[in-house]
Write a protein that holds these residues in place. Structure first.
Motif, PDB file in Angstrom:
ATOM      1  N   PHE A  71     -24.337   0.852 -14.026  1.00  0.00           N
ATOM      2  CA  PHE A  71     -23.664   1.463 -12.908  1.00  0.00           C
ATOM      3  C   PHE A  71     -23.063   0.646 -11.928  1.00  0.00           C
ATOM      4  O   PHE A  71     -21.932   0.590 -11.246  1.00  0.00           O
ATOM      5  CB  PHE A  71     -24.089   2.543 -12.373  1.00  0.00           C
ATOM      6  CG  PHE A  71     -23.598   3.630 -11.478  1.00  0.00           C
ATOM      7  CD1 PHE A  71     -22.452   4.376 -11.843  1.00  0.00           C
ATOM      8  CD2 PHE A  71     -23.760   3.275 -10.150  1.00  0.00           C
ATOM      9  CE1 PHE A  71     -21.741   5.053 -10.922  1.00  0.00           C
ATOM     10  CE2 PHE A  71     -23.057   4.104  -9.230  1.00  0.00           C
ATOM     11  CZ  PHE A  71     -21.986   4.977  -9.711  1.00  0.00           C
ATOM     12  N   ARG A  96     -16.563   4.336 -12.618  1.00  0.00           N
ATOM     13  CA  ARG A  96     -18.070   4.538 -12.235  1.00  0.00           C
ATOM     14  C   ARG A  96     -18.518   5.941 -12.734  1.00  0.00           C
ATOM     15  O   ARG A  96     -17.943   6.883 -12.244  1.00  0.00           O
ATOM     16  CB  ARG A  96     -18.408   4.173 -10.850  1.00  0.00           C
ATOM     17  CG  ARG A  96     -18.145   2.599 -10.235  1.00  0.00           C
ATOM     18  CD  ARG A  96     -18.795   1.651 -10.857  1.00  0.00           C
ATOM     19  NE  ARG A  96     -18.091   0.319 -10.163  1.00  0.00           N
ATOM     20  CZ  ARG A  96     -18.552  -0.751 -10.393  1.00  0.00           C
ATOM     21  NH1 ARG A  96     -19.540  -1.221 -11.476  1.00  0.00           N
ATOM     22  NH2 ARG A  96     -17.925  -1.973  -9.949  1.00  0.00           N
ATOM     23  N   GLN A  97     -19.299   5.896 -13.602  1.00  0.00           N
ATOM     24  CA  GLN A  97     -19.646   7.416 -14.221  1.00  0.00           C
ATOM     25  C   GLN A  97     -20.955   7.770 -13.825  1.00  0.00           C
ATOM     26  O   GLN A  97     -21.860   7.204 -14.198  1.00  0.00           O
ATOM     27  CB  GLN A  97     -19.518   7.484 -15.731  1.00  0.00           C
ATOM     28  CG  GLN A  97     -20.011   8.607 -16.326  1.00  0.00           C
ATOM     29  CD  GLN A  97     -19.198   9.872 -15.919  1.00  0.00           C
ATOM     30  OE1 GLN A  97     -17.828   9.728 -16.032  1.00  0.00           O
ATOM     31  NE2 GLN A  97     -19.732  10.654 -15.330  1.00  0.00           N
ATOM     32  N   PRO A  98     -21.212   8.251 -12.703  1.00  0.00           N
ATOM     33  CA  PRO A  98     -22.378   8.733 -12.213  1.00  0.00           C
ATOM     34  C   PRO A  98     -23.020   9.643 -13.097  1.00  0.00           C
ATOM     35  O   PRO A  98     -22.252  10.467 -13.965  1.00  0.00           O
ATOM     36  CB  PRO A  98     -22.124   9.561 -10.837  1.00  0.00           C
ATOM     37  CG  PRO A  98     -20.755  10.060 -10.909  1.00  0.00           C
ATOM     38  CD  PRO A  98     -20.246   9.193 -11.728  1.00  0.00           C
ATOM     39  N   GLY A  99     -24.440   9.841 -13.358  1.00  0.00           N
ATOM     40  CA  GLY A  99     -25.275  10.556 -14.211  1.00  0.00           C
ATOM     41  C   GLY A  99     -26.410  11.104 -13.318  1.00  0.00           C
ATOM     42  O   GLY A  99     -26.771  10.770 -12.125  1.00  0.00           O
ATOM     43  N   THR A 104     -28.295   7.218 -17.101  1.00  0.00           N
ATOM     44  CA  THR A 104     -27.301   7.810 -17.727  1.00  0.00           C
ATOM     45  C   THR A 104     -26.146   7.586 -16.944  1.00  0.00           C
ATOM     46  O   THR A 104     -24.877   8.189 -17.109  1.00  0.00           O
ATOM     47  CB  THR A 104     -27.462   9.408 -17.731  1.00  0.00           C
ATOM     48  OG1 THR A 104     -27.884   9.941 -16.401  1.00  0.00           O
ATOM     49  CG2 THR A 104     -28.669   9.718 -18.583  1.00  0.00           C
ATOM     50  N   SER A 105     -26.124   6.804 -15.926  1.00  0.00           N
ATOM     51  CA  SER A 105     -25.135   6.580 -15.032  1.00  0.00           C
ATOM     52  C   SER A 105     -24.557   5.080 -15.332  1.00  0.00           C
ATOM     53  O   SER A 105     -25.383   4.197 -15.663  1.00  0.00           O
ATOM     54  CB  SER A 105     -25.231   6.082 -13.622  1.00  0.00           C
ATOM     55  OG  SER A 105     -26.026   7.464 -12.818  1.00  0.00           O
ATOM     56  N   HIS A 106     -23.100   5.066 -15.560  1.00  0.00           N
ATOM     57  CA  HIS A 106     -22.658   3.695 -16.005  1.00  0.00           C
ATOM     58  C   HIS A 106     -21.495   3.288 -15.756  1.00  0.00           C
ATOM     59  O   HIS A 106     -20.618   4.049 -14.754  1.00  0.00           O
ATOM     60  CB  HIS A 106     -22.908   3.672 -17.752  1.00  0.00           C
ATOM     61  CG  HIS A 106     -22.220   4.736 -18.440  1.00  0.00           C
ATOM     62  ND1 HIS A 106     -22.914   6.055 -18.247  1.00  0.00           N
ATOM     63  CD2 HIS A 106     -20.998   5.202 -18.885  1.00  0.00           C
ATOM     64  CE1 HIS A 106     -22.036   7.016 -19.075  1.00  0.00           C
ATOM     65  NE2 HIS A 106     -20.957   6.370 -19.244  1.00  0.00           N
TER      66      HIS A 106
END
Length: 116
Positions: A71, A96-99, A104-106
């Protein structure tokens, strides 16, 4: 140290080169990779994207990858990325894909290159 996204897929190291942005003489900026230093960025999952033939000119193909990595990866949209020995441009921006957790954030990169 950057967190590495989890999962059961193989992780790869991509290489980032950051250009200097220079005046293009028309009021814009263009990337100059003359003095760009390669930086290894580990922890990336690679998914094959599309391969699209250039039907109009019939002499080229667009090769794509989707890369998913840490991330907090130091990546910007003008950077040049080398994957498995081939150099690509980032198509669009850096996503930016938060999780719910660091695992799980990437970061997602759509990579493209014209050949032929």
């Amino acid at each position: 140290m950057a967190a590495v996204i989890g999962g059961i897929v193989d992780r790869h190291t991509i290489v980032r080169e950051r250009p200097t942005l220079v005046d293009d003489g028309r009021g814009g900026l263009e990337p100059d990779f003359t003095d760009a230093d390669p930086v290894d960025l580990p922890g990336w999952a690679l998914d094959a994207g599309a391969t699209v033939a250039d039907l109009q000119n019939r002499d080229g193909a667009l090769i794509q990858w989707t890369a998913r990595g840490p991330f907090d990866a130091d990546i910007e949209r003008h950077d040049r990325i080398t994957v498995l020995g081939a150099t690509f441009q980032i198509d669009g921006g850096v996503v930016r894909q938060p999780g719910p957790s660091p695992r799980t954030s990437h970061t997602i990169l759509l990579l493209k290159k014209w050949e032929g």
